[in-house]
Design a protein around this motif. Structure first.
Motif, PDB file in Angstrom:
ATOM      1  N   UNK A   7      43.996 -27.533  -6.420  1.00 48.90           N
ATOM      2  CA  UNK A   7      43.868 -27.116  -7.826  1.00 48.90           C
ATOM      3  C   UNK A   7      44.288 -25.664  -7.997  1.00 48.90           C
ATOM      4  N   UNK A   8      44.795 -25.367  -9.201  1.00 51.66           N
ATOM      5  CA  UNK A   8      45.141 -23.984  -9.501  1.00 51.66           C
ATOM      6  C   UNK A   8      43.879 -23.137  -9.581  1.00 51.66           C
ATOM      7  N   UNK A   9      43.996 -21.896  -9.161  1.00 59.29           N
ATOM      8  CA  UNK A   9      42.900 -20.947  -9.386  1.00 59.29           C
ATOM      9  C   UNK A   9      42.740 -20.768 -10.893  1.00 59.29           C
ATOM     10  N   UNK A  10      41.509 -20.499 -11.377  1.00 58.24           N
ATOM     11  CA  UNK A  10      41.348 -20.306 -12.819  1.00 58.24           C
ATOM     12  C   UNK A  10      42.128 -19.091 -13.304  1.00 58.24           C
ATOM     13  N   UNK A  11      42.633 -19.183 -14.543  1.00 52.89           N
ATOM     14  CA  UNK A  11      43.208 -17.995 -15.165  1.00 52.89           C
ATOM     15  C   UNK A  11      42.113 -16.945 -15.237  1.00 52.89           C
ATOM     16  N   UNK A  12      42.452 -15.683 -15.063  1.00 52.78           N
ATOM     17  CA  UNK A  12      41.431 -14.638 -15.011  1.00 52.78           C
ATOM     18  C   UNK A  12      41.986 -13.333 -15.555  1.00 52.78           C
ATOM     19  N   UNK A  13      41.089 -12.522 -16.101  1.00 56.89           N
ATOM     20  CA  UNK A  13      41.458 -11.225 -16.671  1.00 56.89           C
ATOM     21  C   UNK A  13      40.611 -10.154 -15.990  1.00 56.89           C
ATOM     22  N   UNK A  14      41.212  -9.064 -15.532  1.00 57.60           N
ATOM     23  CA  UNK A  14      40.417  -7.985 -14.929  1.00 57.60           C
ATOM     24  C   UNK A  14      39.436  -7.386 -15.947  1.00 57.60           C
ATOM     25  N   UNK A  15      38.361  -6.819 -15.425  1.00 56.57           N
ATOM     26  CA  UNK A  15      37.415  -6.112 -16.291  1.00 56.57           C
ATOM     27  C   UNK A  15      37.468  -4.628 -15.940  1.00 56.57           C
ATOM     28  N   UNK A  84      51.199 -10.080 -32.885  1.00 59.87           N
ATOM     29  CA  UNK A  84      49.973 -10.064 -33.692  1.00 59.87           C
ATOM     30  C   UNK A  84      48.922  -9.332 -32.864  1.00 59.87           C
ATOM     31  N   UNK A  85      48.618  -8.132 -33.281  1.00 57.46           N
ATOM     32  CA  UNK A  85      47.613  -7.291 -32.624  1.00 57.46           C
ATOM     33  C   UNK A  85      46.212  -7.817 -32.930  1.00 57.46           C
ATOM     34  N   UNK A  86      45.373  -7.994 -31.887  1.00 54.76           N
ATOM     35  CA  UNK A  86      44.050  -8.566 -32.156  1.00 54.76           C
ATOM     36  C   UNK A  86      42.967  -8.017 -31.220  1.00 54.76           C
ATOM     37  N   UNK A  87      41.776  -7.919 -31.758  1.00 56.66           N
ATOM     38  CA  UNK A  87      40.591  -7.716 -30.922  1.00 56.66           C
ATOM     39  C   UNK A  87      40.239  -9.053 -30.284  1.00 56.66           C
ATOM     40  N   UNK A  88      40.047  -9.057 -28.961  1.00 61.07           N
ATOM     41  CA  UNK A  88      39.674 -10.283 -28.265  1.00 61.07           C
ATOM     42  C   UNK A  88      38.204 -10.211 -27.874  1.00 61.07           C
ATOM     43  N   UNK A  89      37.484 -11.278 -28.177  1.00 57.16           N
ATOM     44  CA  UNK A  89      36.062 -11.379 -27.857  1.00 57.16           C
ATOM     45  C   UNK A  89      35.919 -12.255 -26.618  1.00 57.16           C
ATOM     46  N   UNK A  90      35.215 -11.769 -25.609  1.00 58.74           N
ATOM     47  CA  UNK A  90      35.015 -12.517 -24.361  1.00 58.74           C
ATOM     48  C   UNK A  90      33.575 -13.029 -24.329  1.00 58.74           C
ATOM     49  N   UNK A 107      28.244 -12.421 -26.481  1.00 63.66           N
ATOM     50  CA  UNK A 107      29.488 -11.696 -26.181  1.00 63.66           C
ATOM     51  C   UNK A 107      29.321 -10.905 -24.891  1.00 63.66           C
ATOM     52  N   UNK A 108      30.204 -11.153 -23.930  1.00 67.18           N
ATOM     53  CA  UNK A 108      30.192 -10.377 -22.675  1.00 67.18           C
ATOM     54  C   UNK A 108      30.917  -9.059 -22.871  1.00 67.18           C
ATOM     55  N   UNK A 109      32.051  -9.128 -23.570  1.00 73.10           N
ATOM     56  CA  UNK A 109      32.823  -7.901 -23.755  1.00 73.10           C
ATOM     57  C   UNK A 109      33.989  -8.107 -24.692  1.00 73.10           C
ATOM     58  N   UNK A 110      34.834  -7.082 -24.735  1.00 72.80           N
ATOM     59  CA  UNK A 110      35.983  -7.094 -25.653  1.00 72.80           C
ATOM     60  C   UNK A 110      37.229  -6.615 -24.915  1.00 72.80           C
ATOM     61  N   UNK A 111      38.382  -7.024 -25.460  1.00 74.48           N
ATOM     62  CA  UNK A 111      39.661  -6.565 -24.922  1.00 74.48           C
ATOM     63  C   UNK A 111      40.652  -6.426 -26.067  1.00 74.48           C
ATOM     64  N   UNK A 112      41.759  -5.758 -25.797  1.00 76.61           N
ATOM     65  CA  UNK A 112      42.877  -5.707 -26.734  1.00 76.61           C
ATOM     66  C   UNK A 112      43.824  -6.843 -26.379  1.00 76.61           C
ATOM     67  N   UNK A 143      49.270 -11.808 -24.032  1.00 73.03           N
ATOM     68  CA  UNK A 143      49.057 -10.562 -23.279  1.00 73.03           C
ATOM     69  C   UNK A 143      47.676  -9.984 -23.606  1.00 73.03           C
ATOM     70  N   UNK A 144      46.991  -9.487 -22.586  1.00 74.45           N
ATOM     71  CA  UNK A 144      45.624  -8.998 -22.801  1.00 74.45           C
ATOM     72  C   UNK A 144      45.333  -7.855 -21.830  1.00 74.45           C
ATOM     73  N   UNK A 145      44.664  -6.830 -22.338  1.00 76.56           N
ATOM     74  CA  UNK A 145      44.219  -5.725 -21.504  1.00 76.56           C
ATOM     75  C   UNK A 145      42.919  -6.090 -20.821  1.00 76.56           C
ATOM     76  N   UNK A 146      42.416  -5.215 -19.956  1.00 79.78           N
ATOM     77  CA  UNK A 146      41.166  -5.512 -19.256  1.00 79.78           C
ATOM     78  C   UNK A 146      39.980  -5.618 -20.220  1.00 79.78           C
ATOM     79  N   UNK A 147      39.030  -6.457 -19.848  1.00 80.39           N
ATOM     80  CA  UNK A 147      37.851  -6.685 -20.691  1.00 80.39           C
ATOM     81  C   UNK A 147      36.791  -5.637 -20.353  1.00 80.39           C
ATOM     82  N   UNK A 148      36.184  -5.093 -21.390  1.00 82.15           N
ATOM     83  CA  UNK A 148      35.140  -4.072 -21.216  1.00 82.15           C
ATOM     84  C   UNK A 148      33.823  -4.599 -21.754  1.00 82.15           C
ATOM     85  N   UNK A 149      32.740  -4.337 -21.051  1.00 81.04           N
ATOM     86  CA  UNK A 149      31.412  -4.792 -21.492  1.00 81.04           C
ATOM     87  C   UNK A 149      31.140  -4.356 -22.922  1.00 81.04           C
TER      88      UNK A 149
END
Ligand code: MN
Length: 235
Positions: A7-15, A84-90, A107-112, A143-149
């Motif tokens: 199986x593929x590893x899960x998609x993941x975003x750095x924090x 489309x620039x957006x606030x991302x909610x994690x 909500x764990x955190x937010x990203x751009x 595209x997504x930047x790192x997630x911050x608490x």
């Protein structure tokens, strides 16, 4: 139990911030349509309607580390790739029928993020009454930047969200201009789907969406959350 292939590893975003070094595993990507009045108007709508949602596949994320320049390949089949620039909610805690008053506890955190869109194909889909998948859910479309608490972000109604393309301002707004707040979006979304830890919600874009070309550099920012820099390269 064995799988017929690995199986593929899960998609993941750095924090980033206090949790730096860890990865946020992505479960699903939900997106909110037309959540800023001026963007709804530029797309030909009144800006007064219940929130609606579409999805991207989890592996559409294109994570870009803070302070680095990511690269996105110009997608096939389009001549009109829009930003489309957006606030991302994690989401860190799942649930169903989450009331807005309790929503931010999930909500764990937010990203751009950038909800990249094949606008010509989306316009065709709208005209023909067809699904938006090909316009919104293509590879590298998120595209997504790192997630911050969340508690480290200090978001308010005055928090600025902005996008430069090649150093020129393209989109700028504040989170207070969201038609449906983050908490209200979670309330609506969790009536339709059971939210799970790892879900990302692209919360909608302000006005100023436009096309980008190969060679363009997009610099997105949400104050308190971080930055996201991406260069469009030939596919
Ligand atoms: Mn969007």
């Amino acid at each position: 139990m064995t799988f017929v292939f690995t199986p593929f590893a899960p998609a993941a975003v750095p924090v980033q911030g206090g949790a730096a070094g860890a990865l946020f595993p992505v479960h699903r990507i939900y997106c909110v349509g037309r959540n800023y009045v001026e963007h709804a108007i530029e797309m030909g709508h009144s800006g007064r309607e219940a929130p609606f949602f579409f999805m991207k596949p989890a592996d559409a994320v294109l994570p870009v580390a803070e302070g680095t320049l990511g690269t996105m390949r110009y997608p096939t089949l389009t001549k009109s790739l829009h930003h489309e620039l957006e606030l991302v909610v994690a989401i860190g805690k799942g649930g169903r029928d989450i009331p807005a008053a309790k929503a931010l506890e999930h909500v764990w955190g937010y990203a751009v993020g950038l909800d990249m869109t094949r606008r010509d194909l989306q316009n065709d889909a709208k005209k023909l009454g067809r699904p938006w998948c090909i316009a919104k859910g293509f590879d590298e479309s998120a595209p997504i930047g790192p997630i911050k608490r969340a508690e480290e972000c200090g978001l308010t109604a005055d928090t600025k969200i902005s996008l430069l393309v090649n150093g020129q301002p393209r989109q700028a707004s504040t989170l207070g201009k969201l038609i449906w707040s983050v908490a209200e979006v979670i309330e609506h979304l969790s009536k339709a789907w059971e939210l799970r830890p790892g879900d990302l919600i692209f919360s909608g874009t302000p006005e100023g969406v436009a096309a980008v070309e190969v060679g363009d550099v997009l610099s997105a920012k949400v104050d308190g959350v971080g930055t996201l820099d991406v260069k469009i390269v030939a596919g």
